[in-house]
Scaffold this motif. Structure first.
Motif, PDB file in Angstrom:
ATOM      1  N   THR A  88      43.970  78.052  21.656  1.00  0.00           N
ATOM      2  CA  THR A  88      44.384  76.737  21.303  1.00  0.00           C
ATOM      3  C   THR A  88      44.009  76.120  20.282  1.00  0.00           C
ATOM      4  N   GLU A  89      44.532  74.953  19.584  1.00  0.00           N
ATOM      5  CA  GLU A  89      44.167  74.201  18.501  1.00  0.00           C
ATOM      6  C   GLU A  89      42.740  74.028  18.537  1.00  0.00           C
ATOM      7  N   ASP A  90      42.237  73.454  19.628  1.00  0.00           N
ATOM      8  CA  ASP A  90      40.746  72.990  19.738  1.00  0.00           C
ATOM      9  C   ASP A  90      39.751  74.360  19.518  1.00  0.00           C
ATOM     10  N   GLU A  91      40.303  75.461  20.097  1.00  0.00           N
ATOM     11  CA  GLU A  91      39.497  76.847  19.986  1.00  0.00           C
ATOM     12  C   GLU A  91      39.480  77.065  18.503  1.00  0.00           C
ATOM     13  N   LYS A  92      40.612  77.025  17.701  1.00  0.00           N
ATOM     14  CA  LYS A  92      40.817  77.406  16.385  1.00  0.00           C
ATOM     15  C   LYS A  92      39.804  76.567  15.388  1.00  0.00           C
ATOM     16  N   VAL A  93      39.684  75.319  15.845  1.00  0.00           N
ATOM     17  CA  VAL A  93      38.809  74.418  15.175  1.00  0.00           C
ATOM     18  C   VAL A  93      37.393  74.644  15.257  1.00  0.00           C
ATOM     19  N   LYS A  94      36.996  75.055  16.480  1.00  0.00           N
ATOM     20  CA  LYS A  94      35.704  75.330  16.938  1.00  0.00           C
ATOM     21  C   LYS A  94      35.323  76.749  15.954  1.00  0.00           C
ATOM     22  N   LEU A  95      36.241  77.719  15.899  1.00  0.00           N
ATOM     23  CA  LEU A  95      35.711  79.077  15.303  1.00  0.00           C
ATOM     24  C   LEU A  95      35.789  78.802  14.038  1.00  0.00           C
ATOM     25  N   LEU A  96      36.571  78.123  13.456  1.00  0.00           N
ATOM     26  CA  LEU A  96      36.587  77.828  12.112  1.00  0.00           C
ATOM     27  C   LEU A  96      35.186  77.018  11.693  1.00  0.00           C
ATOM     28  N   THR A  97      34.767  76.118  12.292  1.00  0.00           N
ATOM     29  CA  THR A  97      33.713  75.199  12.129  1.00  0.00           C
ATOM     30  C   THR A  97      32.364  75.985  12.219  1.00  0.00           C
ATOM     31  N   VAL A  98      32.080  77.047  13.332  1.00  0.00           N
ATOM     32  CA  VAL A  98      31.249  78.111  13.161  1.00  0.00           C
ATOM     33  C   VAL A  98      31.154  78.857  12.111  1.00  0.00           C
ATOM     34  N   GLU A  99      32.298  79.396  11.662  1.00  0.00           N
ATOM     35  CA  GLU A  99      32.531  80.153  10.503  1.00  0.00           C
ATOM     36  C   GLU A  99      31.845  79.523   9.375  1.00  0.00           C
ATOM     37  N   GLN A 100      32.123  78.300   9.157  1.00  0.00           N
ATOM     38  CA  GLN A 100      31.604  77.486   8.096  1.00  0.00           C
ATOM     39  C   GLN A 100      30.107  77.515   8.193  1.00  0.00           C
ATOM     40  N   LYS A 101      29.772  77.358   9.309  1.00  0.00           N
ATOM     41  CA  LYS A 101      28.154  77.396   9.217  1.00  0.00           C
ATOM     42  C   LYS A 101      27.477  78.372   8.796  1.00  0.00           C
ATOM     43  N   VAL A 102      28.183  79.541   9.548  1.00  0.00           N
ATOM     44  CA  VAL A 102      27.582  80.934   9.101  1.00  0.00           C
ATOM     45  C   VAL A 102      27.706  81.124   7.647  1.00  0.00           C
ATOM     46  N   ASN A 103      28.807  80.921   6.997  1.00  0.00           N
ATOM     47  CA  ASN A 103      28.920  80.791   5.524  1.00  0.00           C
ATOM     48  C   ASN A 103      28.096  79.805   4.709  1.00  0.00           C
ATOM     49  N   THR A 130      37.988  89.775  21.160  1.00  0.00           N
ATOM     50  CA  THR A 130      39.294  89.826  20.511  1.00  0.00           C
ATOM     51  C   THR A 130      40.152  88.678  20.976  1.00  0.00           C
ATOM     52  N   GLU A 131      39.817  88.215  22.161  1.00  0.00           N
ATOM     53  CA  GLU A 131      40.395  87.093  22.631  1.00  0.00           C
ATOM     54  C   GLU A 131      40.089  85.661  22.037  1.00  0.00           C
ATOM     55  N   GLU A 132      38.823  85.801  21.500  1.00  0.00           N
ATOM     56  CA  GLU A 132      38.232  84.713  20.811  1.00  0.00           C
ATOM     57  C   GLU A 132      38.208  84.571  19.319  1.00  0.00           C
ATOM     58  N   GLY A 133      39.157  85.330  18.929  1.00  0.00           N
ATOM     59  CA  GLY A 133      39.597  85.681  17.569  1.00  0.00           C
ATOM     60  C   GLY A 133      38.799  86.124  16.489  1.00  0.00           C
TER      61      GLY A 133
END
Length: 422
Positions: free
Chosen positions: A241-256, A322-325
């Protein structure tokens, strides 16, 4: 200040490489450093605690060490002492076989350090037998050190230089595990034969070695040729979902926010923690593999295409992510499951308990033989190799047939070896 000096003095009295300290210390340190995950646990949704199984492993290991130590038992001789005088001759034959295989690989252009894809595509048979070169040289050099009537610093430096040359040869293959085995086996023998390694010196050396090998892995990754399919870094396409994509992107930014080089310092232990947690989560719904991983170690030498145990682990952990992107491990790569994860995936808490109990029993049997026969014996070489291989397997797992064969060889050699060093 005096209290600090007293603490350091007391700590330095510890036998750094005894069964009671070395392996358990490395295991605890490994998972402790993994706690500094820089949001990677959040990125991969680590949900299952690993600490119950880690504590169980430690308790069972100590139980095995303690019981054998108190009983004073050592390795049996199997009535094969007649073959004792031929051990070094056979070791030389193995070394020559390894040298020939290594030279064929080099002349064939198989230099694994150039790129991960090259490392993964080394000739499997030549790569297998080439490992006998460093193994044989390790045993021969270690044995020669023990034969020295008086080990001077000059002689120790010569042995160290030869060790370094052999390590460089295998650095070209791009594999770190043989380098670590050679390095720590040599250090342990130095500790018992030349000069006792104090705990403070060991911790300093451990930090330096850990950073150097982490940087080696980091440089290996950033130097990949990403135009090759093997080095593809694309993530799975999922119906998020769009919310899940945004959450994943946010966490990736925190990691980076943490530089890659800094994350790489404890990247192996963090990955090990994540993989072990995912293995435990997988078994909660899918059950155990009932020996599939252990059998896979031997199936890899069978004719035809076989799935390696570490590739099977990749399939297991990626099935949850994989289902979590996200891929925990890229599908073309293998996954080191940790020795705890290796056992847990096949048989849960019971197999972990049995495995670590046997680890403790075996290292204690060999250590007792060293104490009874003295450090100037082949048993010291066996102990150094076995405790090193077991300790490294805390991260890699014991999933390489060549290492299992090496382990069997040194244990058998120690069992049948006569008391005299000469």
């Amino acid at each position: 200040m005096d209290n600090v000096k007293n603490i350091i003095k007391q700590a330095n009295r510890i036998d750094t490489f005894s069964p009671y300290f070395f392996l358990p210390f490395i295991l605890v340190l490994y998972f402790f450093t993994s706690l500094f995950d820089f949001h990677r646990f959040e990125l991969f949704n680590v949900r299952v605690s690993i600490w119950p199984v880690v504590i169980l492993a430690l308790v069972c290991y100590y139980l095995g060490v303690y019981v054998i130590d108190k009983l004073g038992w050592t390795l049996p001789t199997f009535g094969l002492s007649f073959f004792s005088k031929y051990l070094m001759h056979f070791t030389v034959v193995l070394t020559v076989l390894g040298l020939v295989s290594y030279m064929l690989m080099i002349f064939g252009g198989d230099v694994g350090i150039t790129d991960e894809s090259a490392r993964r595509n080394l000739d499997p048979k030549l790569n297998f037998f080439s490992q006998l070169l460093w193994f044989g040289m390790l045993l021969i050099l270690s044995y020669r050190m023990l034969l020295e009537k008086k080990m001077t610093w000059k002689k120790a430096m010569v042995y160290g230089l030869i060790f370094a040359v052999i390590m460089f040869l295998f650095l070209l293959m791009g594999y770190r595990t043989p380098l670590i085995i050679m390095l720590f086996t040599g250090i342990i023998i130095f500790h018992y034969v030349v000069k006792r390694v104090k705990l403070t010196w060991f911790l300093t050396a451990l930090f330096i070695i850990g950073v150097l090998f982490s940087m080696f892995g980091f440089l290996r990754v950033i130097s990949e040729d990403t135009t090759q399919e093997f080095n593809n870094r694309d993530q799975p396409i999922t119906d998020m979902t769009e919310d899940e994509k945004v959450k994943l992107l946010t966490v990736e930014q925190k990691v980076n926010l943490t530089p890659k080089w800094l994350r790489s310092i404890n990247g192996e232990s963090v990955t090990g923690h994540i993989v072990l947690s995912k293995i435990m989560e997988y078994t909660q719904t899918e059950g155990y593999l009932n020996g599939e991983i252990q059998k896979g170690v031997f199936n890899t030498v069978l004719p035809g295409e076989q799935v390696s145990p570490r590739m099977r682990v990749t399939e297991v952990v990626n099935s949850l992510s994989t289902e979590e992107g996200k891929y925990i491990t890229r599908p073309t790569r293998t996954t080191t499951p940790t020795f705890i994860g290796q056992l847990f995936l096949d048989g849960g808490y019971l197999l972990v308990a049995v495995g670590f109990l046997l680890y403790g029993v075996l290292v204690s049997l060999i250590y007792n033989k060293v104490k009874q026969q003295g450090i100037k014996s082949f048993h010291t070489v066996t102990y150094a190799f076995v405790i090193t291989l077991f300790t490294i397997s805390m991260h890699t797992g014991l999933l390489d047939l060549i290492f299992i064969l090496m382990l069997g060889f040194v244990i058998l050699a120690s069992s049948i070896r006569k008391t005299e060093i000469v």
